[in-house]
Design a protein around this motif. Structure first.
Motif, PDB file in Angstrom:
ATOM      1  N   ARG A  76       0.856  -1.186   0.000  1.00 29.17           N
ATOM      2  CA  ARG A  76       0.000   0.000   0.000  1.00 29.17           C
ATOM      3  C   ARG A  76       0.895   1.240   0.000  1.00 29.17           C
ATOM      4  NH1 ARG A  76      -3.311   2.527   5.048  1.00 29.17           N
ATOM      5  NH2 ARG A  76      -4.037   4.408   3.993  1.00 29.17           N
ATOM      6  N   ILE A  77       0.681   2.135  -0.960  1.00 26.84           N
ATOM      7  CA  ILE A  77       1.436   3.380  -1.039  1.00 26.84           C
ATOM      8  C   ILE A  77       0.631   4.476  -0.340  1.00 26.84           C
ATOM      9  CG2 ILE A  77       2.541   5.068  -2.532  1.00 26.84           C
ATOM     10  CD1 ILE A  77       3.819   2.326  -2.676  1.00 26.84           C
ATOM     11  N   GLN A  78       1.206   5.056   0.692  1.00 24.14           N
ATOM     12  CA  GLN A  78       0.492   6.027   1.516  1.00 24.14           C
ATOM     13  C   GLN A  78       1.088   7.427   1.334  1.00 24.14           C
ATOM     14  OE1 GLN A  78       0.794   6.230   6.040  1.00 24.14           O
ATOM     15  NE2 GLN A  78      -1.130   5.132   5.770  1.00 24.14           N
ATOM     16  N   PRO A  79       0.309   8.379   0.780  1.00 25.22           N
ATOM     17  CA  PRO A  79       0.835   9.722   0.540  1.00 25.22           C
ATOM     18  C   PRO A  79       1.127  10.498   1.836  1.00 25.22           C
ATOM     19  CG  PRO A  79      -1.140   9.306  -0.765  1.00 25.22           C
ATOM     20  CD  PRO A  79      -1.061   8.215   0.262  1.00 25.22           C
ATOM     21  N   VAL A  80       2.236  11.192   1.847  1.00 23.04           N
ATOM     22  CA  VAL A  80       2.561  12.179   2.873  1.00 23.04           C
ATOM     23  C   VAL A  80       2.451  13.515   2.159  1.00 23.04           C
ATOM     24  CG1 VAL A  80       4.320  13.039   4.469  1.00 23.04           C
ATOM     25  CG2 VAL A  80       4.098  10.584   4.071  1.00 23.04           C
ATOM     26  N   ASP A  81       1.322  14.186   2.345  1.00 26.76           N
ATOM     27  CA  ASP A  81       0.954  15.336   1.525  1.00 26.76           C
ATOM     28  C   ASP A  81       1.508  16.640   2.109  1.00 26.76           C
ATOM     29  OD1 ASP A  81      -0.163  16.739  -0.502  1.00 26.76           O
ATOM     30  OD2 ASP A  81      -2.246  16.440   0.085  1.00 26.76           O
ATOM     31  N   ILE A  82       2.234  17.398   1.285  1.00 27.42           N
ATOM     32  CA  ILE A  82       2.861  18.646   1.702  1.00 27.42           C
ATOM     33  C   ILE A  82       2.479  19.727   0.705  1.00 27.42           C
ATOM     34  CG2 ILE A  82       5.087  19.801   2.124  1.00 27.42           C
ATOM     35  CD1 ILE A  82       6.252  16.994   2.708  1.00 27.42           C
ATOM     36  N   LEU A  83       2.256  20.951   1.184  1.00 29.51           N
ATOM     37  CA  LEU A  83       1.942  22.047   0.279  1.00 29.51           C
ATOM     38  C   LEU A  83       3.107  22.281  -0.681  1.00 29.51           C
ATOM     39  CD1 LEU A  83       0.312  24.595   2.756  1.00 29.51           C
ATOM     40  CD2 LEU A  83      -0.851  23.109   1.121  1.00 29.51           C
ATOM     41  N   ALA A  84       2.787  22.532  -1.937  1.00 24.19           N
ATOM     42  CA  ALA A  84       3.823  22.638  -2.965  1.00 24.19           C
ATOM     43  C   ALA A  84       4.863  23.708  -2.648  1.00 24.19           C
ATOM     44  CB  ALA A  84       3.173  22.924  -4.329  1.00 24.19           C
ATOM     45  N   ASP A  85       4.413  24.894  -2.214  1.00 20.94           N
ATOM     46  CA  ASP A  85       5.351  25.984  -1.957  1.00 20.94           C
ATOM     47  C   ASP A  85       6.290  25.677  -0.802  1.00 20.94           C
ATOM     48  OD1 ASP A  85       4.238  27.400  -4.016  1.00 20.94           O
ATOM     49  OD2 ASP A  85       2.998  28.689  -2.754  1.00 20.94           O
ATOM     50  N   SER A  86       5.851  24.816   0.118  1.00 19.13           N
ATOM     51  CA  SER A  86       6.662  24.495   1.295  1.00 19.13           C
ATOM     52  C   SER A  86       7.492  23.231   1.107  1.00 19.13           C
ATOM     53  CB  SER A  86       5.748  24.293   2.513  1.00 19.13           C
ATOM     54  OG  SER A  86       4.916  25.402   2.716  1.00 19.13           O
ATOM     55  N   TYR A  87       7.287  22.552  -0.015  1.00 22.63           N
ATOM     56  CA  TYR A  87       7.836  21.204  -0.163  1.00 22.63           C
ATOM     57  C   TYR A  87       9.353  21.099   0.035  1.00 22.63           C
ATOM     58  CZ  TYR A  87       8.482  16.468  -1.885  1.00 22.63           C
ATOM     59  OH  TYR A  87       8.826  15.146  -1.978  1.00 22.63           O
ATOM     60  N   PRO A  88      10.172  21.886  -0.656  1.00 16.98           N
ATOM     61  CA  PRO A  88      11.627  21.721  -0.479  1.00 16.98           C
ATOM     62  C   PRO A  88      12.081  21.919   0.964  1.00 16.98           C
ATOM     63  CG  PRO A  88      11.150  23.033  -2.420  1.00 16.98           C
ATOM     64  CD  PRO A  88       9.864  22.903  -1.676  1.00 16.98           C
ATOM     65  N   ASP A  89      11.540  22.954   1.619  1.00 23.42           N
ATOM     66  CA  ASP A  89      11.934  23.222   3.007  1.00 23.42           C
ATOM     67  C   ASP A  89      11.491  22.099   3.938  1.00 23.42           C
ATOM     68  OD1 ASP A  89      13.082  25.616   2.254  1.00 23.42           O
ATOM     69  OD2 ASP A  89      11.306  26.808   2.737  1.00 23.42           O
ATOM     70  N   LYS A  90      10.304  21.571   3.712  1.00 25.62           N
ATOM     71  CA  LYS A  90       9.788  20.497   4.576  1.00 25.62           C
ATOM     72  C   LYS A  90      10.617  19.225   4.421  1.00 25.62           C
ATOM     73  CE  LYS A  90       6.239  22.932   6.019  1.00 25.62           C
ATOM     74  NZ  LYS A  90       6.249  23.545   7.359  1.00 25.62           N
ATOM     75  N   ILE A  91      10.952  18.888   3.176  1.00 23.91           N
ATOM     76  CA  ILE A  91      11.755  17.682   2.956  1.00 23.91           C
ATOM     77  C   ILE A  91      13.134  17.841   3.581  1.00 23.91           C
ATOM     78  CG2 ILE A  91      12.876  16.246   1.210  1.00 23.91           C
ATOM     79  CD1 ILE A  91       9.889  15.762   1.471  1.00 23.91           C
ATOM     80  N   THR A  92      13.711  19.022   3.461  1.00 21.35           N
ATOM     81  CA  THR A  92      15.011  19.290   4.084  1.00 21.35           C
ATOM     82  C   THR A  92      14.935  19.099   5.594  1.00 21.35           C
ATOM     83  OG1 THR A  92      15.617  20.852   2.333  1.00 21.35           O
ATOM     84  CG2 THR A  92      16.814  21.031   4.419  1.00 21.35           C
ATOM     85  N   THR A  93      13.872  19.604   6.199  1.00 25.55           N
ATOM     86  CA  THR A  93      13.671  19.464   7.647  1.00 25.55           C
ATOM     87  C   THR A  93      13.466  18.007   8.033  1.00 25.55           C
ATOM     88  OG1 THR A  93      12.676  21.666   7.769  1.00 25.55           O
ATOM     89  CG2 THR A  93      12.240  20.178   9.603  1.00 25.55           C
ATOM     90  N   MET A  94      12.661  17.315   7.258  1.00 27.71           N
ATOM     91  CA  MET A  94      12.385  15.908   7.546  1.00 27.71           C
ATOM     92  C   MET A  94      13.661  15.069   7.507  1.00 27.71           C
ATOM     93  SD  MET A  94       8.846  15.615   5.338  1.00 27.71           S
ATOM     94  CE  MET A  94       8.809  13.832   5.264  1.00 27.71           C
ATOM     95  N   LEU A  95      14.447  15.251   6.467  1.00 30.42           N
ATOM     96  CA  LEU A  95      15.671  14.458   6.324  1.00 30.42           C
ATOM     97  C   LEU A  95      16.677  14.795   7.423  1.00 30.42           C
ATOM     98  CD1 LEU A  95      16.127  14.507   2.445  1.00 30.42           C
ATOM     99  CD2 LEU A  95      15.450  12.569   3.869  1.00 30.42           C
TER     100      LEU A  95
END
Length: 419
Positions: A67-86
Motif C-alpha cells: 500500500r502506497i500512503q501519501p505524505v501530503d505537503i503544500l507545494a510551496d513548502s515542499y523543499p523546506d519540509k523535505i530538508t527538515t524531515m531528512l
C-alpha cells in the motif's frame, strides 16, 4: 484525505515533520489492517496533482501486497519540509524530487539510497532527463516525468501558416503578421511569459551558453528579438503582464494571443479545462523555434522519485520507484496527458489518445525534440546566480536597462558576487 498543516499549529507541524511525517491517511503505521506493507511517499498537493494518484493506483493494482500512503505537503513548502524531515531522521520511504537542485543537495549529503543498479537496467536511449540524475556515475533518483518547452498555438488564429521548422526570426515575423486590433480588441501574435527562462534558458540550450559561467553575451540575440516584439506591439508588454499578474493560460484560451511558448505540462491543464467547459479553444503544439536549423533543441526539467536512505521499507520503495520510471508508470501518466520521462511509440500513442489531445503530425513532432537541456545547471552556485539573472532580466524586459547594460551587469555581478 489531505491534512491541513497550517491548522495544526507550528509546534505540532514541526514535530510531525521531523519525527514521523504527517500523511494523507493520518496514520504512521507500517502495515495496514489487511496485512499489506505500507510504503510512505512524500509528495505535494495530492488532491490537485492527478499524476500521483495515477501512479499509486497503477502500482497497487500490480502489487496488491503493498500500500502506497501519501505524505501530503503544500507545494510551496515542499523543499523546506523535505530538508527538515531528512535532517531530523525521518523515515518516509519515497521522496519526490521536485527539482534537480534539491536532488543534488540531498544526494551529496548521503540522505538518499543509491539506485545505480536499477538505473543500469533502464534503456537510457528511451529516457529524457535520466542523465540529469547522474552524480559521478551514481544515481540516487529515477525520473518518472520530463517536461520540456514547446510552442502552443491557437489553430484557428494561426491558420495555414507553417510552424514545423520555425527559426526565431520566422517566429517574430509571424507574430507581427498575426497581430491585429487595438484597445480591448487587441489580439497579439504571441505571448511571452515573465519568467527569465523564456529568454535565457532557451538561449542557453540553443547556443550552448553556460548560465553559470559569468559571460552572458549569448543572451543578446534572444533579448533583441523579444524586445523588438514588445516595441512592435506583437506581444503583451512585460510590465503589463507583471503588474496585472497575467497568466499564460488566459492569453491563449481567451484568444488574446495566437502563439505561446510554454512547458509541456500545460497540455494536461488545457485538457482538464476543456473537459470542465472552461474553454473551447482548438489548440495544437509545435516544436520550439530554433536559433539555427538542424536538430530540434529545447529546455526542460525532469521530476523523479528517490528512496530515503533511512526508509523502513527500502526494497518495496525501490520497487515503486523503478516501476514508476518504467513503461508501465509512463503509460499511467501518459493516459492523463502528462509527459513521462520514458518514451516509445506506444507511450506516445497513449499520450495522444487522451480525449481532447491534438493528434496531428505537428503536435506529435513537438513531443519528440532532438535534445532537451536542463533548464538550469546544477551547482552549489545555481540559486545565487538564478536570482541575479532573474533580477537583471526583469530590468531589461521592463525597459529600465538596455539588453547590453543588463547583460554587462549580469556578467559583473556573477563574477564579483558569486564566483
Amino acid at each position: 484525505m489531505k491534512k491541513n498543516l497550517a491548522a495544526v499549529g507550528p509546534l505540532a507541524v514541526a514535530a510531525c515533520l521531523v519525527l514521523s511525517a504527517c500523511d494523507a491517511g493520518g496514520t504512521s503505521d507500517t502495515a495496514s489492517s489487511d496485512g499489506r506493507t505500507v510504503v510512505k511517499i512524500a509528495l505535494w498537493n495530492y488532491k490537485s496533482t492527478p499524476e500521483f494518484r495515477a501512479l499509486i493506483d497503477g502500482f497497487e493494482a500490480k502489487n496488491p501486497k503493498i500500500r502506497i500512503q501519501p505524505v501530503d505537503i503544500l507545494a510551496d513548502s515542499y523543499p523546506d519540509k523535505i530538508t527538515t524531515m531528512l535532517a531530523g531522521g525521518d523515515t518516509t520511504d519515497i521522496l519526490t524530487m521536485k527539482n534537480v537542485t534539491d536532488y543534488a543537495r540531498y544526494a551529496t549529503r548521503g540522505q538518499l539510497k543509491p539506485l545505480t543498479e536499477a538505473a543500469g537496467t533502464l534503456d537510457k536511449a528511451s529516457y529524457s532527463g535520466l542523465d540529469d540524475y547522474n552524480l559521478k556515475d551514481q544515481y540516487y533518483a529515477l525520473p518518472y516525468r520530463s517536461d520540456f518547452w514547446v510552442l502552443f498555438y491557437n489553430k484557428d488564429m494561426v491558420g495555414r501558416n507553417d510552424l514545423s521548422k520555425l527559426t526565431w526570426d520566422d517566429y517574430a515575423k509571424l507574430a507581427k503578421k498575426l497581430t491585429r486590433g487595438s484597445g480591448s480588441d487587441k489580439v497579439y501574435g504571441t505571448y511571452l511569459h515573465t519568467w527569465r527562462s523564456v529568454v535565457q534558458a532557451i538561449a542557453s540550450a540553443q547556443t550552448g551558453g553556460d548560465q553559470l559561467g559569468g559571460d552572458y553575451g549569448f543572451f543578446k540575440k534572444q533579448y533583441d528579438m523579444v524586445l523588438d516584439l514588445q516595441k512592435s506591439k506583437a506581444t503583451l508588454p512585460f510590465s503589463t503582464a507583471s503588474t496585472q499578474q497575467i497568466t499564460y493560460d488566459s492569453q491563449l484560451t481567451t484568444g488574446k494571443a495566437a502563439m505561446v511558448p510554454m512547458g509541456s505540462w500545460w497540455a494536461a491543464a488545457l485538457l482538464a479545462e476543456k473537459a470542465q467547459g472552461k474553454n473551447d479553444i482548438d489548440w495544437g503544439m509545435a516544436p520550439m523555434p530554433q536559433t539555427t536549423g538542424g536538430e530540434s533543441v529545447t529546455f526542460g526539467s525532469p521530476t523523479a522519485f528517490a528512496v530515503n536512505k533511512k526508509a523502513r521499507h527500502a526494497a518495496e520503495a525501490e520497487k515503486f520507484v523503478t516501476w514508476a520510471a518504467g513503461p508501465e508508470g509512463a503509460a499511467a501518466v501518459a493516459k492523463i496527458g502528462v509527459t513521462p520521462a520514458y518514451t516509445s511509440d506506444k507511450i506516445l500513442d497513449t499520450f495522444f489518445s487522451v480525449d481532447g489531445m491534438p493528434d496531428d503530425a505537428l503536435s506529435r513532432k513537438a513531443m519528440e525534440p532532438g535534445k532537451v537541456q536542463l533548464e538550469m545547471p546544477v551547482s552549489d552556485k545555481s540559486s545565487d546566480i538564478d536570482q541575479i539573472l532573474k533580477e537583471e532580466h526583469e530590468m531589461i524586459m521592463s525597459g529600465e536597462k538596455s539588453a547590453d547594460s543588463g547583460i554587462k551587469e549580469m556578467n559583473d555581478r556573477v563574477r564579483n558576487e558569486v564566483r
